[in-house]
Design a protein around this motif. Structure first.
Motif, PDB file in Angstrom:
ATOM      1  N   GLN A 164       0.820  -1.221   0.000  1.00 40.42           N
ATOM      2  CA  GLN A 164       0.000   0.000   0.000  1.00 40.42           C
ATOM      3  C   GLN A 164       0.852   1.269   0.000  1.00 40.42           C
ATOM      4  O   GLN A 164       0.361   2.342  -0.336  1.00 40.42           O
TER       5      GLN A 164
ATOM      6  N   CYS B  92     -10.568   0.229   3.951  1.00 44.16           N
ATOM      7  CA  CYS B  92      -9.151   0.046   3.612  1.00 44.16           C
ATOM      8  C   CYS B  92      -8.564   1.422   3.331  1.00 44.16           C
ATOM      9  O   CYS B  92      -9.222   2.250   2.689  1.00 44.16           O
ATOM     10  N   LEU B  93      -7.347   1.648   3.805  1.00 40.97           N
ATOM     11  CA  LEU B  93      -6.739   2.970   3.579  1.00 40.97           C
ATOM     12  C   LEU B  93      -6.554   3.270   2.092  1.00 40.97           C
ATOM     13  O   LEU B  93      -6.436   4.423   1.715  1.00 40.97           O
TER      14      LEU B  93
ATOM     15  N   HIS C 220      -7.305  -9.403   6.026  1.00 40.44           N
ATOM     16  CA  HIS C 220      -7.340  -8.263   5.104  1.00 40.44           C
ATOM     17  C   HIS C 220      -5.924  -7.861   4.682  1.00 40.44           C
ATOM     18  O   HIS C 220      -5.639  -7.691   3.496  1.00 40.44           O
ATOM     19  N   GLU C 221      -5.043  -7.732   5.671  1.00 36.93           N
ATOM     20  CA  GLU C 221      -3.685  -7.257   5.364  1.00 36.93           C
ATOM     21  C   GLU C 221      -2.878  -8.324   4.633  1.00 36.93           C
ATOM     22  O   GLU C 221      -2.104  -8.006   3.734  1.00 36.93           O
TER      23      GLU C 221
ATOM     24  N   HIS D 172      -3.377  -8.278   0.965  1.00 38.25           N
ATOM     25  CA  HIS D 172      -2.636  -7.233   0.232  1.00 38.25           C
ATOM     26  C   HIS D 172      -1.299  -7.755  -0.299  1.00 38.25           C
ATOM     27  O   HIS D 172      -0.809  -7.289  -1.320  1.00 38.25           O
TER      28      HIS D 172
HETATM   29 ZN    ZN Z   1      -6.415  -2.632   2.983  1.00 36.63          ZN
END
Ligand code: ZN
Length: 189
Positions: free
Chosen positions: A51, A93-94, A137-138, A141
């Motif tokens: 990210q 999510c960022l 979630h992470e 990524h």
């Molecule tokens: Zn995320």
């Protein structure tokens, strides 16, 4: 303190596989420190290295709440070694500022990972807690998977994405998750 730029949905880097970390070097330690600064600056619960444009298998988490303080955590080269049951949870999510939608997740996971000292650790998160969902979630990524790939209602999610000037869901990326669907079939929506 260094706050890094968080890539938004639509950036092709978010769809790439991250590489294994071979050694927890000073450079990796600096990246982790900057990732925490960035996560806190954006009021996030978790942040994965892709990210911020770094294709490394690292994510950071801080699932503290006012009621329950928790230590901040670093996961390097994480692998889910056990997963059970399913839940539907609302996630953001960022990389998707302002977008929250319901997704399918496992209710319990066990993850094996390396800590910042290079030591192997194992953690089990049960009961569909924020920690349990954030790990999934992470970790996604690091494999180029995004939370909208687990979406329950694609139509509503697409509307939200459009409202926030983000690209629509890519139908080819939506995950086929028979294990989760089966576990969810007994869950009241
Ligand atoms: Zn995320």
């Amino acid at each position: 303190m260094a706050t890094l730029k968080v890539l938004n949905y639509g950036d092709p880097v978010l769809r790439k596989d991250a590489e294994k970390v071979l050694k927890v070097s000073a450079k990796i330690q600096k990246l982790v420190s900057d990732m925490f600064d960035t996560m806190y600056a954006y009021n996030g619960v978790g942040l994965a290295a892709p990210q911020v444009g770094e294709l490394k298998r690292i994510f950071v988490l801080d699932c503290s709440t006012d009621e329950e303080p928790m230590p901040r955590m670093v996961f390097i080269n994480p692998v889910i070694i056990k997963k059970e049951s399913a839940i539907i949870s609302r996630e953001g999510c960022l990389s998707f500022p302002g977008v929250y939608t319901d997704v399918k997740r496992y209710e319990s996971v066990t993850v094996r990972y390396m800590d910042l000292k290079g030591k192997t650790q194992t953690m089990t998160a049960i009961g569909g807690t924020l920690l349990c969902r954030a790990i999934q979630h992470e970790l996604d990524h690091l494999n180029g998977v995004l939370f909208v790939d687990h979406v329950i209602d694609r139509f509503s999610a697409d509307q939200l994405l459009a409202e926030h000037h983000l690209p629509p869901i890519d139908p080819d990326k939506i995950l086929v998750e028979p294990e989760l669907d089966e576990a969810l079939s007994g869950v009241a929506l």
